[in-house]
Design a protein around this motif. Structure first.
Motif, short mmCIF file in Angstrom:
data_model
loop_
_atom_site.label_atom_id
_atom_site.label_comp_id
_atom_site.label_asym_id
_atom_site.label_seq_id
_atom_site.Cartn_x
_atom_site.Cartn_y
_atom_site.Cartn_z
N MET A 1 -7.75 96.92 29.97
CA MET A 1 -7.60 96.23 31.33
C MET A 1 -7.11 94.72 30.70
O MET A 1 -6.11 94.42 31.38
N VAL A 2 -7.55 94.15 29.60
CA VAL A 2 -7.04 92.74 29.11
C VAL A 2 -5.33 92.89 28.88
O VAL A 2 -4.48 92.19 29.09
N ASN A 3 -5.34 94.23 28.26
CA ASN A 3 -3.81 94.47 27.67
C ASN A 3 -2.82 94.59 28.75
O ASN A 3 -1.91 94.00 28.88
N THR A 4 -3.32 95.33 29.89
CA THR A 4 -2.44 95.49 30.91
C THR A 4 -2.46 94.14 31.96
O THR A 4 -1.11 93.91 32.36
N LEU A 5 -3.30 93.59 31.96
CA LEU A 5 -3.35 92.27 32.85
C LEU A 5 -2.52 91.29 31.83
O LEU A 5 -1.65 90.52 32.50
N ALA A 6 -2.43 91.26 30.58
CA ALA A 6 -1.72 90.37 29.80
C ALA A 6 -0.29 90.70 30.16
O ALA A 6 0.60 89.75 30.22
N THR A 7 -0.02 91.85 29.94
CA THR A 7 1.57 92.67 30.17
C THR A 7 1.95 91.97 31.74
O THR A 7 3.10 91.54 31.86
N ARG A 8 1.35 92.21 32.76
CA ARG A 8 1.41 91.95 33.85
C ARG A 8 1.77 90.45 34.17
O ARG A 8 2.67 90.05 34.68
#
Length: 157
Positions: A131-138
């Motif tokens: 979740m953190v990696n995906t939200l950081a990418t977004r």
């Protein structure tokens, strides 16, 4: 739009919601039965642990459901921390401390509860990381698009 919530974690939370009342009833019944045979400090410790586990488990399961299903990082992080710090050590204490005069039924329920908690710690960690990696990418992509919109086009001074 990728779904970030974890099905194995959600299934574990679902079964844990139904298992916890049975665990609580068995633990309280056996505590009532062996209470007179315990020393004073173990009586105090066990009553305190039951109150702590009961309150923490309700909050922990709520945070797990909200954090996983709604893909909210702070709630899932709170669930992970409540699982890792108070719950897992307390259950391991109840499982391995022989001074508590552990009954075999009690041991079986503690083993199942410890298995739930151990699985949830691992599953929540990997779900949180994803979740953190995906939200950081977004977030980075959103900032990149904002910078692209502010930049003047080619040939414009």
């Amino acid at each position: 739009c990728e779904i970030l919530s974890s099905l194995p974690l959600q299934m574990s939370l679902y079964f844990n919601v139904y298992f916890f009342p049975f665990w609580w009833l068995v633990t309280v019944a056996i505590l009532y039965q062996k209470y007179p045979a315990l020393s004073d400090y173990y009586k105090f410790i066990l009553v305190t642990i039951m109150i702590l586990v009961s309150l923490t488990e309700l909050i922990r399961l709520y945070l797990g459901y909200v954090g996983n299903l709604l893909e909210k990082v702070p709630e899932l992080a709170g669930f992970w921390l409540l699982t890792l710090l108070p719950q897992l050590p307390v259950i391991l204490f109840l499982l391995f401390n022989e001074g508590l005069k552990i009954h075999s039924l009690e041991r079986a329920f503690h083993i199942i509860f410890a298995a739930f908690l151990s699985f949830q710690v691992v599953a929540a960690f990997f779900t949180l990381r994803r979740m953190v990696n995906t939200l950081a990418t977004r977030f980075r992509l959103t900032e990149f698009h904002r910078l692209e919109e502010r930049r003047p086009g080619p040939g414009i001074p």
